[in-house]
Design a protein around this motif. Structure first.
Motif, PDB file in Angstrom:
ATOM      1  N   GLY A 233      -7.721   1.012 -43.834  1.00 37.13           N
ATOM      2  CA  GLY A 233      -6.607   0.098 -43.422  1.00 37.13           C
ATOM      3  C   GLY A 233      -6.665  -0.892 -42.489  1.00 37.13           C
ATOM      4  O   GLY A 233      -5.917  -1.471 -41.866  1.00 37.13           O
ATOM      5  N   GLY A 234      -7.990  -1.147 -42.127  1.00 32.42           N
ATOM      6  CA  GLY A 234      -8.218  -2.244 -41.191  1.00 32.42           C
ATOM      7  C   GLY A 234      -8.151  -3.600 -41.992  1.00 32.42           C
ATOM      8  O   GLY A 234      -7.638  -3.721 -42.896  1.00 32.42           O
TER       9      GLY A 234
ATOM     10  N   ARG B 115      -6.982   6.804 -42.727  1.00 37.03           N
ATOM     11  CA  ARG B 115      -7.104   8.033 -41.815  1.00 37.03           C
ATOM     12  C   ARG B 115      -6.472   8.087 -40.457  1.00 37.03           C
ATOM     13  O   ARG B 115      -5.733   9.057 -40.197  1.00 37.03           O
ATOM     14  CB  ARG B 115      -8.675   8.145 -41.610  1.00 37.03           C
ATOM     15  CG  ARG B 115      -9.223   9.550 -41.079  1.00 37.03           C
ATOM     16  CD  ARG B 115     -10.809   9.388 -41.201  1.00 37.03           C
ATOM     17  NE  ARG B 115     -11.206   8.485 -40.113  1.00 37.03           N
ATOM     18  CZ  ARG B 115     -12.585   8.141 -40.233  1.00 37.03           C
ATOM     19  NH1 ARG B 115     -13.223   8.702 -41.210  1.00 37.03           N
ATOM     20  NH2 ARG B 115     -13.135   7.339 -39.244  1.00 37.03           N
ATOM     21  N   ASP B 116      -6.513   7.102 -39.613  1.00 39.29           N
ATOM     22  CA  ASP B 116      -6.160   6.886 -38.397  1.00 39.29           C
ATOM     23  C   ASP B 116      -4.940   6.069 -37.968  1.00 39.29           C
ATOM     24  O   ASP B 116      -4.125   6.320 -37.041  1.00 39.29           O
ATOM     25  CB  ASP B 116      -7.421   6.496 -37.640  1.00 39.29           C
ATOM     26  CG  ASP B 116      -8.539   7.381 -37.439  1.00 39.29           C
ATOM     27  OD1 ASP B 116      -8.361   8.502 -37.660  1.00 39.29           O
ATOM     28  OD2 ASP B 116      -9.598   6.710 -37.316  1.00 39.29           O
TER      29      ASP B 116
ATOM     30  N   ASP C 156     -10.208  -1.573 -30.989  1.00 36.84           N
ATOM     31  CA  ASP C 156     -11.363  -2.660 -30.851  1.00 36.84           C
ATOM     32  C   ASP C 156     -10.759  -3.883 -30.340  1.00 36.84           C
ATOM     33  O   ASP C 156     -10.514  -4.063 -29.189  1.00 36.84           O
ATOM     34  CB  ASP C 156     -12.107  -2.787 -31.941  1.00 36.84           C
ATOM     35  CG  ASP C 156     -12.839  -1.508 -32.385  1.00 36.84           C
ATOM     36  OD1 ASP C 156     -12.677  -0.180 -31.488  1.00 36.84           O
ATOM     37  OD2 ASP C 156     -13.659  -1.251 -33.134  1.00 36.84           O
TER      38      ASP C 156
ATOM     39  N   GLY D  96      -4.328   9.617 -44.750  1.00 35.68           N
ATOM     40  CA  GLY D  96      -5.416  10.730 -45.228  1.00 35.68           C
ATOM     41  C   GLY D  96      -6.733  10.150 -45.417  1.00 35.68           C
ATOM     42  O   GLY D  96      -7.018   9.000 -44.977  1.00 35.68           O
TER      43      GLY D  96
ATOM     44  N   ALA E  84     -10.062   9.725 -47.376  1.00 33.28           N
ATOM     45  CA  ALA E  84     -10.701   9.545 -48.769  1.00 33.28           C
ATOM     46  C   ALA E  84     -12.240   9.615 -49.100  1.00 33.28           C
ATOM     47  O   ALA E  84     -12.777   9.490 -48.081  1.00 33.28           O
ATOM     48  CB  ALA E  84     -10.079   8.160 -49.331  1.00 33.28           C
TER      49      ALA E  84
ATOM     50  N   TRP F 106     -15.760   2.298 -25.781  1.00 34.71           N
ATOM     51  CA  TRP F 106     -14.651   1.262 -25.737  1.00 34.71           C
ATOM     52  C   TRP F 106     -13.386   1.845 -26.307  1.00 34.71           C
ATOM     53  O   TRP F 106     -12.247   1.129 -26.138  1.00 34.71           O
ATOM     54  CB  TRP F 106     -15.299   0.044 -26.474  1.00 34.71           C
ATOM     55  CG  TRP F 106     -15.291   0.062 -27.648  1.00 34.71           C
ATOM     56  CD1 TRP F 106     -14.654   0.199 -28.823  1.00 34.71           C
ATOM     57  CD2 TRP F 106     -16.705   0.145 -28.367  1.00 34.71           C
ATOM     58  NE1 TRP F 106     -15.157   0.306 -29.930  1.00 34.71           N
ATOM     59  CE2 TRP F 106     -16.556   0.029 -29.747  1.00 34.71           C
ATOM     60  CE3 TRP F 106     -18.016  -0.244 -28.036  1.00 34.71           C
ATOM     61  CZ2 TRP F 106     -17.611   0.064 -30.779  1.00 34.71           C
ATOM     62  CZ3 TRP F 106     -19.113  -0.317 -28.636  1.00 34.71           C
ATOM     63  CH2 TRP F 106     -18.876  -0.035 -30.250  1.00 34.71           C
TER      64      TRP F 106
ATOM     65  N   GLU G 158     -17.964  -8.636 -22.657  1.00 34.23           N
ATOM     66  CA  GLU G 158     -16.454  -9.057 -22.424  1.00 34.23           C
ATOM     67  C   GLU G 158     -15.806  -7.970 -21.581  1.00 34.23           C
ATOM     68  O   GLU G 158     -15.123  -8.406 -20.766  1.00 34.23           O
ATOM     69  CB  GLU G 158     -15.980  -8.669 -23.757  1.00 34.23           C
ATOM     70  CG  GLU G 158     -16.073  -9.957 -24.932  1.00 34.23           C
ATOM     71  CD  GLU G 158     -15.332  -9.937 -26.200  1.00 34.23           C
ATOM     72  OE1 GLU G 158     -15.394 -10.906 -26.789  1.00 34.23           O
ATOM     73  OE2 GLU G 158     -14.698  -8.868 -26.491  1.00 34.23           O
TER      74      GLU G 158
ATOM     75  N   LEU H  72     -18.663   9.788 -47.630  1.00 35.78           N
ATOM     76  CA  LEU H  72     -17.761   9.081 -48.809  1.00 35.78           C
ATOM     77  C   LEU H  72     -18.039   9.426 -50.128  1.00 35.78           C
ATOM     78  O   LEU H  72     -17.457   8.598 -50.900  1.00 35.78           O
ATOM     79  CB  LEU H  72     -17.906   7.741 -48.288  1.00 35.78           C
ATOM     80  CG  LEU H  72     -17.236   7.142 -47.048  1.00 35.78           C
ATOM     81  CD1 LEU H  72     -17.330   5.698 -46.712  1.00 35.78           C
ATOM     82  CD2 LEU H  72     -15.489   7.422 -47.230  1.00 35.78           C
TER      83      LEU H  72
HETATM   84  C1  LIG Z   1     -14.604  -3.816 -28.539  1.00 36.57           C
HETATM   85  C2  LIG Z   1     -14.373  -4.649 -29.552  1.00 36.57           C
HETATM   86  C3  LIG Z   1     -13.865  -5.920 -29.606  1.00 36.57           C
HETATM   87  C4  LIG Z   1     -13.642  -6.672 -30.732  1.00 36.57           C
HETATM   88  N1  LIG Z   1     -13.144  -7.673 -30.647  1.00 36.57           N
HETATM   89  C5  LIG Z   1     -13.248  -8.642 -31.747  1.00 36.57           C
HETATM   90  C6  LIG Z   1     -12.618 -10.202 -31.738  1.00 36.57           C
HETATM   91  O1  LIG Z   1     -12.385 -10.555 -30.687  1.00 36.57           O
HETATM   92  N2  LIG Z   1     -12.607 -10.757 -32.840  1.00 36.57           N
HETATM   93  C7  LIG Z   1     -13.195 -10.513 -33.975  1.00 36.57           C
HETATM   94  O2  LIG Z   1     -13.101 -11.055 -35.096  1.00 36.57           O
HETATM   95  N3  LIG Z   1     -13.756  -8.873 -34.179  1.00 36.57           N
HETATM   96  C8  LIG Z   1     -13.781  -8.060 -33.070  1.00 36.57           C
HETATM   97  N4  LIG Z   1     -14.524  -6.997 -32.861  1.00 36.57           N
HETATM   98  C9  LIG Z   1     -14.994  -6.756 -34.318  1.00 36.57           C
HETATM   99  C10 LIG Z   1     -14.093  -6.167 -35.080  1.00 36.57           C
HETATM  100  O3  LIG Z   1     -12.776  -5.155 -34.503  1.00 36.57           O
HETATM  101  C11 LIG Z   1     -14.227  -5.394 -36.446  1.00 36.57           C
HETATM  102  O4  LIG Z   1     -15.194  -6.565 -37.186  1.00 36.57           O
HETATM  103  C12 LIG Z   1     -13.288  -5.111 -37.514  1.00 36.57           C
HETATM  104  O5  LIG Z   1     -12.617  -3.826 -36.647  1.00 36.57           O
HETATM  105  C13 LIG Z   1     -13.827  -4.631 -38.936  1.00 36.57           C
HETATM  106  O6  LIG Z   1     -12.706  -4.610 -39.757  1.00 36.57           O
HETATM  107  P1  LIG Z   1     -12.932  -3.404 -40.899  1.00 36.57           P
HETATM  108  O7  LIG Z   1     -11.560  -3.541 -41.535  1.00 36.57           O
HETATM  109  O8  LIG Z   1     -14.188  -3.540 -41.411  1.00 36.57           O
HETATM  110  O9  LIG Z   1     -12.775  -2.123 -40.067  1.00 36.57           O
HETATM  111  P2  LIG Z   1     -11.700  -1.215 -39.075  1.00 36.57           P
HETATM  112  O10 LIG Z   1     -10.857  -2.089 -38.285  1.00 36.57           O
HETATM  113  O11 LIG Z   1     -12.619  -0.303 -38.596  1.00 36.57           O
HETATM  114  O12 LIG Z   1     -10.767  -0.264 -40.046  1.00 36.57           O
HETATM  115  C14 LIG Z   1     -11.271   0.762 -40.830  1.00 36.57           C
HETATM  116  C15 LIG Z   1     -10.598   1.857 -41.248  1.00 36.57           C
HETATM  117  O13 LIG Z   1     -10.924   2.677 -42.005  1.00 36.57           O
HETATM  118  C16 LIG Z   1     -10.475   4.021 -41.704  1.00 36.57           C
HETATM  119  N5  LIG Z   1     -11.392   4.950 -42.435  1.00 36.57           N
HETATM  120  C17 LIG Z   1     -12.639   5.262 -42.196  1.00 36.57           C
HETATM  121  N6  LIG Z   1     -13.287   6.052 -42.817  1.00 36.57           N
HETATM  122  C18 LIG Z   1     -12.057   6.591 -43.987  1.00 36.57           C
HETATM  123  C19 LIG Z   1     -12.151   7.548 -44.837  1.00 36.57           C
HETATM  124  N7  LIG Z   1     -12.901   8.427 -45.353  1.00 36.57           N
HETATM  125  N8  LIG Z   1     -10.705   7.464 -45.413  1.00 36.57           N
HETATM  126  C20 LIG Z   1      -9.548   6.994 -44.837  1.00 36.57           C
HETATM  127  N9  LIG Z   1      -9.580   5.987 -44.067  1.00 36.57           N
HETATM  128  C21 LIG Z   1     -11.105   5.784 -43.338  1.00 36.57           C
HETATM  129  C22 LIG Z   1     -10.830   4.123 -40.166  1.00 36.57           C
HETATM  130  O14 LIG Z   1      -9.973   5.197 -39.589  1.00 36.57           O
HETATM  131  C23 LIG Z   1     -10.328   2.594 -39.842  1.00 36.57           C
HETATM  132  O15 LIG Z   1      -8.988   2.791 -39.311  1.00 36.57           O
HETATM  133  C24 LIG Z   1     -14.226  -6.237 -31.857  1.00 36.57           C
HETATM  134  C25 LIG Z   1     -15.023  -5.008 -32.099  1.00 36.57           C
HETATM  135  C26 LIG Z   1     -15.084  -4.373 -30.917  1.00 36.57           C
HETATM  136  C27 LIG Z   1     -15.801  -2.942 -30.676  1.00 36.57           C
END
Ligand SMILES: Cc1cc2nc3c(=O)[nH]c(=O)nc-3n(C[C@H](O)[C@H](O)[C@H](O)COP(=O)(O)OP(=O)(O)OC[C@H]3O[C@@H](n4cnc5c(N)ncnc54)[C@H](O)[C@@H]3O)c2cc1C
Length: 468
Positions: free
Chosen positions: A22-23, A45-46, A56, A123, A125, A173, A197, A285
């Protein structure tokens, strides 16, 4: 433009979509899919918002907002304002604000999803087959069958056996927001974007900071002129930047941490922040079992419309490693659903992505880089103007930074740019629009800018690139 075939569900009308994660990769996809008429389930999950919101991007930028304020205050005397030396952040209050704001953002996103008729399951998955997802919740285990699955599971911080976080003084972090006091001496290991940063942030908050960089300069992936500005600012503000220094181990010794470098030197501090990069959340997964191809580093291989090697399974965001940014994750998720559900879709074009390093000053970039220019077979025109010459910058006491524009030689089409300065993340947008819309330098130069303004430097750089 390409258009995906409309994916019909088994009942012939509503497409069922299951999203794991759900990111931004997951929730933005869910909103698009729901708007296009699909029945959408997000399994997280979180917490909704993902690591982006909870650990992050959002928390780090909130912390940096306080650090930026402290940096401004430290420059007050130059603008004629005397502030007492005792101005110090209350880190416990700062971190409370950081975490409250992150949780509020997560709640807002959850509300938006619910209002869009997206089902959210709390949950974990995994794929049981290409169309079946097994979900484990506090209540037990169940399965969901759908027409398509989007994997958007993100990534987690890399740690090493020789530098294991203890959550108190050796930290990833994700763990730093539990600190109640500004660290006496923060050692940041890793000088990529995340390391730089946080080094900048803790320096602004008043900590002694040592930045351990395995390369000869900080921010090795960024524009070298920009990285040079940042390294000079870091050093001028008292940061100890250790170049060509590779961390071998980090260990705790009572109230201290000892970082040992591969050449035998040691650095002692009160805390150590590990910024060693990220590992994709692609383990466990069931991906390989259903035939989804991963690369050697464990990232899911996708094409420019987010398709994996298995029909009906898409992937978006950090788990693909395409470009680890929240904005790119969201875009990949939106593209995936537009493709799946037969809406018009433009494949991902990394050449138009703008990104920002939230150091003080910031570095914002878009389009072609200086490295590309240096290696290009076609000539590229470059104009670089220091911000120190800008009237607004002088008034605001801004001495560091520049605007750099790249344009196609002879025709003047803007193909990239770099801005280093306060709020560079905002200033880059005009360059970003220019790159995305293939605007000419003359069009930027001829558009009015406010006087005095930092954006005047973007227009002036464009003027200097007028094709003869
Ligand atoms: C310190 C830091 C600062 C950052 N700052 C920036 C910024 O300023 N600008 C920017 O554009 N990017 C930034 N980023 C990068 C950005 O955070 C990531 O690119 C972004 O989080 C990616 O999104 P996502 O949806 O792929 O994953 P996420 O945001 O990581 O979401 C994935 C989700 O999936 C869930 N998940 C994983 N496995 C399962 C499972 N099996 N079942 C159910 N749920 C699951 C996880 O719990 C998580 O909540 C930063 C990264 C870091 C580390």
């Amino acid at each position: 433009m390409v258009s995906g075939d409309r994916w019909m569900g088994e009942n012939g009308c509503v497409t069922q979509v299951t999203i794991i994660g759900g990111g931004p990769g997951g929730y933005e996809a869910a909103l698009v899919a729901a708007r296009l008429g699909a029945a959408v389930t997000v399994i997280e999950r979180d917490g909704v918002g993902g690591s982006t919101v909870l650990t992050d991007c959002v928390p780090s930028k909130t912390l940096i907002a306080t650090s930026d304020l402290m940096t401004e205050v430290s420059r007050a005397a130059e603008l004629g304002v005397q502030v007492p030396d005792s101005v110090r952040p209350d880190l416990a209050a700062v971190n409370r604000r950081v975490l409250d704001l992150a949780q509020a953002q997560s709640n807002d996103i959850a509300e938006r999803l619910t209002a869009s008729n997206v089902s959210i399951i709390s949950g974990t998955a995994r794929l049981a087959s290409a169309s079946t997802v097994e979900v484990t919740t506090a209540e037990g285990r169940s399965t969901i069958t759908s027409d398509a699955v989007l994997i958007a599971t993100g990534a987690h911080p890399r740690v090493s056996d020789d530098a294991l976080p203890d959550g108190e003084r050796i930290l990833t972090w994700e763990q730093i927001y539990t600190l109640d006091d500004v660290p006496e001496h923060m050692i940041v290991v890793g000088s990529g974007v995340t390391g730089a940063e946080f080094a900048s942030a803790y320096n602004g908050l008043g900590a002694k900071v040592t930045l351990v960089s395995s390369r000869d300069r900080v921010l090795p992936g960024e524009d070298s002129d920009a990285a040079e500005v940042i390294e000079n600012v870091f050093t001028r503000r008292g940061m100890n930047v250790l170049g060509n220094s590779r961390m071998q181990s980090v260990r705790r010794e009572g109230e201290s941490v000892i970082v040992t470098l591969t050449d035998g030197r040691t650095v002692e501090g009160s805390h150590c922040l590990l910024a060693l990069g990220s590992i994709p959340n692609t383990h466990d997964l069931g991906l390989e079992d259903v035939g989804v191809t991963l690369n050697d580093a464990g990232f899911i291989e996708v094409d420019r419309v987010s398709r994996t090697s298995v029909s009906g399974i898409y992937a978006a965001g950090d788990c693909t490693g395409v470009l680890m940014l929240a904005s790119v994750a969201a875009h990949q998720g939106r593209i995936a659903m537009a493709h799946l559900l037969g809406d018009e879709v433009s494949p991902l074009n990394l050449g138009t992505v703008s990104s920002n390093v939230f150091t003080s000053p910031e570095i914002a970039t878009v389009g072609i880089s200086q490295k590309d220019v240096d290696e290009a077979s076609q000539p590229v025109d470059v104009a670089m103007l220091p911000l120190a010459a800008n009237a607004r910058a002088k008034m605001q006491g801004v001495h560091d930074g520049f605007v750099k524009l790249f344009s196609r030689h002879g025709v003047g089409t803007v193909i990239g740019g770099v801005v280093v300065g306060p709020r560079a993340s905002e200033l880059i947008h005009v360059v970003s629009v220019a790159v995305a819309c293939r605007i000419n330098v003359d069009q930027i130069a001829n558009a009015f800018t406010v006087y005095p303004s930092m954006s005047g430097s973007v227009a002036e750089a464009a003027r200097r690139l007028h094709p003869h």
